[in-house]
Design a protein around this motif. Structure first.
Motif, short mmCIF file in Angstrom:
data_model
loop_
_atom_site.label_atom_id
_atom_site.label_comp_id
_atom_site.label_asym_id
_atom_site.label_seq_id
_atom_site.Cartn_x
_atom_site.Cartn_y
_atom_site.Cartn_z
N GLY A 70 16.73 -13.34 46.56
CA GLY A 70 17.09 -13.82 45.23
C GLY A 70 18.22 -13.00 44.62
O GLY A 70 19.15 -13.54 44.01
N LEU A 71 18.14 -11.67 44.78
CA LEU A 71 19.19 -10.82 44.24
C LEU A 71 20.52 -11.06 44.93
O LEU A 71 21.58 -11.08 44.30
N THR A 72 20.45 -11.25 46.25
CA THR A 72 21.68 -11.55 47.01
C THR A 72 22.32 -12.84 46.52
O THR A 72 23.54 -12.95 46.34
N TYR A 73 21.48 -13.83 46.28
CA TYR A 73 21.99 -15.12 45.80
C TYR A 73 22.65 -14.98 44.42
O TYR A 73 23.73 -15.54 44.15
N ALA A 74 22.02 -14.22 43.52
CA ALA A 74 22.58 -14.02 42.18
C ALA A 74 23.93 -13.32 42.25
O ALA A 74 24.89 -13.67 41.56
N TYR A 75 24.03 -12.29 43.10
CA TYR A 75 25.28 -11.56 43.25
C TYR A 75 26.40 -12.46 43.75
O TYR A 75 27.52 -12.47 43.23
N LEU A 76 26.08 -13.26 44.81
CA LEU A 76 27.09 -14.16 45.36
C LEU A 76 27.52 -15.22 44.34
O LEU A 76 28.69 -15.61 44.27
N THR A 77 26.58 -15.69 43.52
CA THR A 77 26.91 -16.70 42.51
C THR A 77 27.86 -16.15 41.45
O THR A 77 28.86 -16.78 41.08
N VAL A 78 27.55 -14.94 40.94
CA VAL A 78 28.42 -14.31 39.93
C VAL A 78 29.80 -14.05 40.48
O VAL A 78 30.83 -14.30 39.83
N LYS A 79 29.85 -13.54 41.72
CA LYS A 79 31.14 -13.25 42.33
C LYS A 79 31.96 -14.53 42.50
O LYS A 79 33.17 -14.56 42.27
#
Length: 655
Positions: A70-79
């Motif tokens: 989930g954290l990886t997905y959030a980071y990729l989305t913001v980037k």
């Protein structure tokens, strides 16, 4: 979020059996040993090797993996969002650049380097217009350090006058101006310079009903009349008393931005909308209406509408024929008209004995010697400048004007004016009459407060003009400067002043306060008048002949003339050429001061005007470059036991 849900669906079936195994292990352990609380097996369940420990570890790993995912997905989305935002900004910037290349380049907002260099060459040091009362503050780094007069009157000496009509009829009126200045005179120009000094990127719009760019008015009644150039009415260039030549315009047309390009000028600038009159102000809506029904909104506004010359009621009632032969002297057009008329008639009568009337009388008197023009000056006082100068000095001035070839009629009250056989007949109340070809009415100025009604601004009942506070503010975003401002002087009380230097000082102060300075008016402006190149005076404060006065005089030398003063200072618009520091440590003359009755030889001297034994006004008669000392005396507001000693501070006995 969709990815998290899919991961949870895969992990849920595993999580549910594992939870069941844990609960069964806990119950079994509780039945085998009743002395151990049921909460203990929970710890044993997660750490012990028996009772489903392997399943617990597996469950913990899967939950951890889900969190990491989930954290990886959030980071990729913001980037990704940041990348898309940057791409959008780049696209917009490239679109603006493309549009800018297709549009015409804006007009230059500042004068060329050569013109700036010439402007600085005629400038001289001077303190800020309105520093804090405790200590003068230095000027802004980007602002030229000029005297109050020279700052607003420092065009290039070789600058050609701009075209008369710089605003074509088809010019588009800007719909908005961050800084809107109503009036195209000295106060507006000084304010524009001050705003730009504090806010280099400011966009300033000047709206004026005149067809000319901002210009200085003093030469219209002084130096222009002494020019040897027959085309002076076209060039509007004149020789100063020191022999240098200059234009009456503050800056050439290249200094200003085209009004149509003001909102797109990269570095801002000053634009002048000529031939347009503001007829209505909407204070609540922050906008004004012009005489062509167009509207301009503003963020901050300055009213510097100046004044209109007064006329005698007997002339206004006399009819159109008399009005056609009467000049109300104020603008460039009035100078051109009077110059033309004076070359084609035999006699001219000036009504008024104040500054303007006396200056025009001397100027036309000099011309009368060459053209057999009869020049008559009449006024209700006993002598020239009778409302300003003490009687003895007014009488001396009257004789001086007579020597210039002017016929003086004092104590003259006009009863009627009629036109007969193409001549004007002026009938006085005491029975005297004067026949003349043309009249110049120089009887004062009426402040232009036409906007007061629509704007809801207060007009002072005693002095006239828009009533403002010590910061020249009439409303939260409206300021007033120049002749139209009735301001509160923190030293001398409520005042209204009609002089060039006041327009410079008040305009500059208003501009500073419009850009956030919040300074009160305390820097006393000066004014001056010349009766030709040989006699002149400078004054400051309240100079009223009805006040008690003390005069100290000395014998004048060849260096004590307006001509010599301008040669020494290098500036044509005479002003203080010393800094405020000069007034802090003056060197007194050791020669005893002379009394006022020194054989009526008023070559040079100092006249003090008193109110409640305190000096409130000073006239320096043929004494120049000493105004900072006079300013400090008024600022201190102290009683002086012996004004002869105070007069020594001006070094009037130096050769």
């Amino acid at each position: 979020m969709l990815t998290c849900r899919s991961v949870w669906r895969k992990l849920a079936p595993l999580a549910r059996p594992s939870s069941a195994v844990c609960r069964q292990s806990a119950r079994r352990a509780g039945l085998n040993n009743g002395r151990i609380p049921t909460c203990v097996p929970a710890a044993h369940m997660s750490t012990g090797p028996a009772g489903g420990g392997a399943d617990n570890v597996k469950y913990a790993l899967m939950v951890g993996a889900a969190c990491i995912g989930g954290l990886t997905y959030a980071y990729l989305t913001v980037k990704g969002d940041q990348q898309r935002y940057q791409e959008r900004i780049t696209e917009i910037a490239s679109r603006s650049s493309k549009t800018a290349t297709e549009e015409p380049a804006p007009i230059q907002s500042e004068p060329p380097a050569a013109e700036v260099a010439e402007t600085e060459a005629v400038s001289e040091p001077e303190p800020e217009a309105a520093p804090s009362p405790e200590e003068p503050s230095p000027p802004a780094p980007e602002e030229e350090v000029l005297s109050p007069e020279a700052e607003a009157a420092a065009p290039s000496e070789t600058t050609a006058p701009p075209p008369v009509d710089s605003t074509p009829a088809s010019l588009k009126v800007p719909s908005h101006a961050p800084y809107l200045l109503i009036g195209g005179g000295t106060a507006s120009f000084a304010a524009a310079r001050s705003i730009r000094a504090r806010d280099p990127g400011a966009r300033v719009l000047i709206v004026t009903d005149e067809l000319d760019l901002p210009y200085m008015r003093p030469p219209l009644s002084k130096e222009l009349w002494f020019s040897d150039d027959p085309s002076v009415t076209e060039t509007l260039r004149f020789k100063q008393w020191n022999g240098k030549e200059r234009s009456i315009y503050f800056q050439p047309s290249s200094f200003y931005v085209n009004p149509e390009e003001l909102d797109r000028a990269e570095n801002g600038g000053v634009a002048v909308l000529t031939g347009k009159k503001v007829v209505h102000m909407d204070v609540r809506g922050n906008k004004v209406k012009l005489d062509d029904d167009s509207e301009i909104s503003y963020d901050k506004c300055l009213i510097a509408t100046g004044g209109v010359p007064r006329n005698l009621q007997v002339i206004e009632r006399a009819g159109e024929e008399v009005m056609k032969k009467t000049t109300l002297f104020r603008k460039v057009e009035d100078f051109k008209e009077l110059d033309k008329v004076s070359r084609s008639i035999k006699s001219i009568t000036i009504i008024g004995g104040g500054f303007l009337g006396s200056e025009l009388a001397c100027a036309l008197g000099r011309r009368s010697a060459e053209s057999d023009l009869e020049v008559v000056q009449m006024f209700p006082e006993k002598g020239n400048m009778g409302k300003v100068l003490p009687e003895y000095l007014s009488n001396w001035t009257t004789e001086k004007v007579k020597r210039e070839g002017v016929k003086i009629i004092s104590e003259a009250l006009v009863k009627s004016v009629t036109c007969k056989d193409d001549k004007l007949e002026i009938q006085l109340k005491d029975g005297r009459s004067v026949t003349t070809d043309h009249i110049v009415a120089a009887v004062g100025l009426e402040p232009n407060v036409d906007l007061a009604k629509s704007a809801g601004l207060e007009v002072d009942s005693d002095f006239g003009g828009f009533r403002v506070n010590a910061e020249l503010q009439a409303r939260s975003n409206i300021w007033v400067a120049g002749d139209a401002a009735c301001f509160y002087d923190i030293r001398l009380g409520r005042r209204r002043v009609e002089h060039h230097d006041h327009a410079v000082v008040s305009g500059r102060l208003a501009g500073e306060n419009m850009s956030g300075a919040s300074k009160p008016y305390w820097h006393q402006s000066m004014f001056w008048s010349d009766l030709g190149p040989d006699v002149g005076y400078e004054a400051i404060g309240i100079v009223d002949s009805s006040l008690p006065t003390v005069g100290v005089f000395a014998k004048a030398t060849a260096n004590d003339t307006p001509r010599a003063a301008t040669e020494k200072s290098g500036t044509g618009i005479r002003s203080e050429s010393e800094t405020e520091d000069t007034a802090m440590s003056p060197v007194a003359s050791v020669t005893p001061a002379l009394p006022v009755n020194h054989k009526d030889e008023y070559g040079k001297g100092v006249i003090f005007y008193l109110r409640d034994k305190v000096v409130v006004g000073i006239i320096l008669w043929n004494v120049f470059n000493r105004m900072p000392i006079a300013r400090k005396i008024i600022k201190d507001g102290e009683e002086h036991a012996d004004l002869n000693e105070v007069a020594k501070l001006f070094n009037i006995h130096e050769d």
